[in-house]
Design a protein around this motif. Structure first.
Motif, PDB file in Angstrom:
ATOM      1  N   LEU A 116      85.008 -30.095  66.693  1.00 51.50           N
ATOM      2  CA  LEU A 116      84.797 -30.584  65.327  1.00 51.50           C
ATOM      3  C   LEU A 116      83.479 -31.342  65.212  1.00 51.50           C
ATOM      4  O   LEU A 116      82.693 -31.096  64.290  1.00 51.50           O
ATOM      5  CB  LEU A 116      85.964 -31.480  64.909  1.00 51.50           C
ATOM      6  CG  LEU A 116      85.832 -32.155  63.536  1.00 51.50           C
ATOM      7  CD1 LEU A 116      85.682 -31.120  62.432  1.00 51.50           C
ATOM      8  CD2 LEU A 116      87.026 -33.068  63.274  1.00 51.50           C
ATOM      9  N   THR A 117      83.224 -32.278  66.136  1.00 48.76           N
ATOM     10  CA  THR A 117      81.997 -33.070  66.043  1.00 48.76           C
ATOM     11  C   THR A 117      80.756 -32.212  66.258  1.00 48.76           C
ATOM     12  O   THR A 117      79.735 -32.405  65.584  1.00 48.76           O
ATOM     13  CB  THR A 117      82.012 -34.230  67.063  1.00 48.76           C
ATOM     14  OG1 THR A 117      82.178 -33.703  68.390  1.00 48.76           O
ATOM     15  CG2 THR A 117      83.145 -35.199  66.755  1.00 48.76           C
TER      16      THR A 117
ATOM     17  N   THR B 242      76.071 -29.665  63.979  1.00 45.50           N
ATOM     18  CA  THR B 242      75.243 -28.462  63.833  1.00 45.50           C
ATOM     19  C   THR B 242      74.991 -28.147  62.366  1.00 45.50           C
ATOM     20  O   THR B 242      73.888 -27.715  61.997  1.00 45.50           O
ATOM     21  CB  THR B 242      75.906 -27.270  64.543  1.00 45.50           C
ATOM     22  OG1 THR B 242      76.204 -27.628  65.891  1.00 45.50           O
ATOM     23  CG2 THR B 242      74.988 -26.065  64.555  1.00 45.50           C
ATOM     24  N   ILE B 243      75.987 -28.377  61.504  1.00 38.73           N
ATOM     25  CA  ILE B 243      75.763 -28.180  60.065  1.00 38.73           C
ATOM     26  C   ILE B 243      74.743 -29.193  59.553  1.00 38.73           C
ATOM     27  O   ILE B 243      73.857 -28.859  58.749  1.00 38.73           O
ATOM     28  CB  ILE B 243      77.092 -28.290  59.291  1.00 38.73           C
ATOM     29  CG1 ILE B 243      77.997 -27.097  59.634  1.00 38.73           C
ATOM     30  CG2 ILE B 243      76.833 -28.324  57.781  1.00 38.73           C
ATOM     31  CD1 ILE B 243      79.373 -27.173  59.007  1.00 38.73           C
ATOM     32  N   LEU B 244      74.840 -30.444  60.019  1.00 35.40           N
ATOM     33  CA  LEU B 244      73.843 -31.458  59.650  1.00 35.40           C
ATOM     34  C   LEU B 244      72.460 -31.062  60.168  1.00 35.40           C
ATOM     35  O   LEU B 244      71.445 -31.274  59.484  1.00 35.40           O
ATOM     36  CB  LEU B 244      74.242 -32.817  60.215  1.00 35.40           C
ATOM     37  CG  LEU B 244      75.460 -33.493  59.568  1.00 35.40           C
ATOM     38  CD1 LEU B 244      75.804 -34.780  60.307  1.00 35.40           C
ATOM     39  CD2 LEU B 244      75.196 -33.790  58.093  1.00 35.40           C
ATOM     40  N   LEU B 245      72.420 -30.486  61.362  1.00 39.43           N
ATOM     41  CA  LEU B 245      71.146 -30.025  61.935  1.00 39.43           C
ATOM     42  C   LEU B 245      70.528 -28.928  61.077  1.00 39.43           C
ATOM     43  O   LEU B 245      69.321 -28.934  60.816  1.00 39.43           O
ATOM     44  CB  LEU B 245      71.392 -29.524  63.359  1.00 39.43           C
ATOM     45  CG  LEU B 245      70.213 -28.902  64.093  1.00 39.43           C
ATOM     46  CD1 LEU B 245      69.085 -29.907  64.274  1.00 39.43           C
ATOM     47  CD2 LEU B 245      70.660 -28.352  65.454  1.00 39.43           C
ATOM     48  N   ILE B 246      71.357 -27.988  60.638  1.00 42.15           N
ATOM     49  CA  ILE B 246      70.873 -26.914  59.756  1.00 42.15           C
ATOM     50  C   ILE B 246      70.352 -27.502  58.451  1.00 42.15           C
ATOM     51  O   ILE B 246      69.306 -27.095  57.928  1.00 42.15           O
ATOM     52  CB  ILE B 246      72.005 -25.900  59.491  1.00 42.15           C
ATOM     53  CG1 ILE B 246      72.282 -25.089  60.760  1.00 42.15           C
ATOM     54  CG2 ILE B 246      71.648 -24.971  58.332  1.00 42.15           C
ATOM     55  CD1 ILE B 246      73.515 -24.215  60.680  1.00 42.15           C
TER      56      ILE B 246
ATOM     57  N   GLY C 165      69.099 -32.114  66.855  1.00 43.14           N
ATOM     58  CA  GLY C 165      69.273 -30.959  67.742  1.00 43.14           C
ATOM     59  C   GLY C 165      69.724 -31.381  69.127  1.00 43.14           C
ATOM     60  O   GLY C 165      70.596 -30.748  69.739  1.00 43.14           O
ATOM     61  N   GLY C 166      69.152 -32.479  69.631  1.00 46.06           N
ATOM     62  CA  GLY C 166      69.565 -32.991  70.936  1.00 46.06           C
ATOM     63  C   GLY C 166      71.008 -33.454  70.926  1.00 46.06           C
ATOM     64  O   GLY C 166      71.774 -33.182  71.867  1.00 46.06           O
ATOM     65  N   LEU C 167      71.410 -34.152  69.856  1.00 44.78           N
ATOM     66  CA  LEU C 167      72.793 -34.625  69.732  1.00 44.78           C
ATOM     67  C   LEU C 167      73.769 -33.459  69.680  1.00 44.78           C
ATOM     68  O   LEU C 167      74.788 -33.444  70.396  1.00 44.78           O
ATOM     69  CB  LEU C 167      72.934 -35.483  68.470  1.00 44.78           C
ATOM     70  CG  LEU C 167      74.343 -35.971  68.130  1.00 44.78           C
ATOM     71  CD1 LEU C 167      74.879 -36.890  69.221  1.00 44.78           C
ATOM     72  CD2 LEU C 167      74.351 -36.692  66.780  1.00 44.78           C
ATOM     73  N   ALA C 168      73.456 -32.470  68.834  1.00 44.67           N
ATOM     74  CA  ALA C 168      74.333 -31.297  68.736  1.00 44.67           C
ATOM     75  C   ALA C 168      74.375 -30.545  70.062  1.00 44.67           C
ATOM     76  O   ALA C 168      75.434 -30.079  70.493  1.00 44.67           O
ATOM     77  CB  ALA C 168      73.839 -30.375  67.614  1.00 44.67           C
TER      78      ALA C 168
ATOM     79  N   LEU D 119      80.553 -19.687  66.201  1.00 38.47           N
ATOM     80  CA  LEU D 119      81.249 -19.823  67.486  1.00 38.47           C
ATOM     81  C   LEU D 119      81.970 -21.169  67.575  1.00 38.47           C
ATOM     82  O   LEU D 119      83.106 -21.250  68.053  1.00 38.47           O
ATOM     83  CB  LEU D 119      80.251 -19.678  68.635  1.00 38.47           C
ATOM     84  CG  LEU D 119      79.687 -18.269  68.853  1.00 38.47           C
ATOM     85  CD1 LEU D 119      78.517 -18.317  69.834  1.00 38.47           C
ATOM     86  CD2 LEU D 119      80.767 -17.322  69.361  1.00 38.47           C
ATOM     87  N   LEU D 120      81.316 -22.227  67.112  1.00 41.91           N
ATOM     88  CA  LEU D 120      81.955 -23.543  67.118  1.00 41.91           C
ATOM     89  C   LEU D 120      83.157 -23.567  66.175  1.00 41.91           C
ATOM     90  O   LEU D 120      84.181 -24.204  66.460  1.00 41.91           O
ATOM     91  CB  LEU D 120      80.944 -24.618  66.699  1.00 41.91           C
ATOM     92  CG  LEU D 120      79.775 -24.834  67.665  1.00 41.91           C
ATOM     93  CD1 LEU D 120      78.766 -25.823  67.069  1.00 41.91           C
ATOM     94  CD2 LEU D 120      80.263 -25.341  69.016  1.00 41.91           C
ATOM     95  N   ALA D 121      83.037 -22.855  65.057  1.00 43.44           N
ATOM     96  CA  ALA D 121      84.157 -22.770  64.113  1.00 43.44           C
ATOM     97  C   ALA D 121      85.348 -22.055  64.741  1.00 43.44           C
ATOM     98  O   ALA D 121      86.503 -22.440  64.514  1.00 43.44           O
ATOM     99  CB  ALA D 121      83.712 -22.047  62.839  1.00 43.44           C
TER     100      ALA D 121
END
Length: 305
Positions: free
Chosen positions: A25-26, A31-35, A78-81, A146-148
């Protein structure tokens, strides 16, 4: 001693099994925030805010320049994701190897993450050519997908939705699968519209409002995106009606309402982009909502493993 070791192993595995849904989930949210942040970088014109890679102006911490920090914020996200995706893959390797629809998506996400980081570097090094930007968006959406799948395969309430009788109906599953695939194609066409400069090739809505011969290629690109959007809208409306007709799951009905709301918001943002001549807020939200809508379909599609 042996019993103690077994107990510790069982506790460790149980912890991992609890962590994987949370990490999925995180990582998905990050990744959505990154996009979304990537979209902000693009629409503000700060794609080369950091003209080198992986450093920024040859420094680990960039200088106090707005463009540099906009781009650097994207890199930090990007690093966090990336850290979360790698951790998800490691825990899935340890505790979910028997769950095909959790294990393999988590591992594949790491593989695509490596590809995506490389693409990001090339995008900067070659001074943001459209083709790498388009591929970058496509790979980002695959990672989100894939994460979804990993999230949908581990989150208990989502698994209970997937166990309802409607998912034993091959016609429904087929319709959902087609809707999900066409939605991904819609995202690709939208990115291609942006990268090709066709965003305002058609100044009207729902028809193009232009037939200039010199603009024919750009008009065709824009209309391909629109017709794909109309197709996704029609497919989703049928899907929502199908879900709302079910009487055995209130969760499914709420999910259908969320899908319908996301569709309406996304269509509204698409119209805003055209009629308001590409305001920054609308362009950023258009991609963010597209990613969220795509995720919602993928999560619903994810098989119970």
């Amino acid at each position: 001693m042996a019993v103690s070791t077994i107990d510790r192993t069982s506790t460790s595995n149980a912890t991992g099994r609890r962590l994987v849904p949370v990490l999925a989930l995180t990582a998905l949210i990050s990744t959505i925030l990154l996009i979304t942040m990537g979209s902000i970088v693009r629409v503000t014109g700060y794609g080369l805010g950091c003209p080198d890679w992986p450093l920024c102006y040859g420094q680990v911490i960039p200088p106090t320049v707005l463009g540099a920090w906009v781009e650097f914020s994207h890199r930090l996200l990007g690093g966090l994701a990336g850290i979360q995706i790698v951790l998800l893959g490691l825990f899935a390797w340890r505790d979910y190897r028997g769950r095909t629809w959790v294990f393999w998506p988590a591992i594949a996400a790491i593989g695509l993450l490596i590809v995506q980081v490389s693409l990001g570097g090339l995008h900067v090094i070659f001074e943001i050519p459209p083709v790498t930007g388009w591929i970058h968006t496509g790979v980002a959406m695959l990672i989100v997908g894939l994460l979804a799948v990993a999230f949908g395969g581990t989150w208990p309430s989502l698994q209970s939705i997937r166990e309802t009788s409607i998912f034993r109906d091959r016609r429904f599953v087929g319709w959902l699968s087609v809707t999900t695939v066409v939605t991904y194609f819609l995202v690709l066409t939208g990115s291609f519209v942006t990268r090709s400069g066709a965003s305002l090739a058609c100044p009207s809505f729902p028809l193009c409002g232009s037939s200039a011969p010199a603009m024919r290629r750009l008009i065709d690109i824009q209309m391909l995106h629109r017709f794909t959007a109309y197709s996704v809208a029609a497919l989703t409306v049928v899907l929502v009606i199908w879900l709302l007709a079910r009487q055995d799951s209130q969760r499914l009905k709420r999910y259908a309402v969320v899908l319908a709301a996301l569709l309406l918001v996304q269509l509204g943002l698409g119209v805003s982009n055209v009629l308001l001549r590409l305001p920054m807020w609308s362009r950023v939200l258009h991609l963010a909502v597209a990613a969220t809508f795509w995720v919602s379909l993928v999560v619903l599609w994810t098989p119970v493993s």
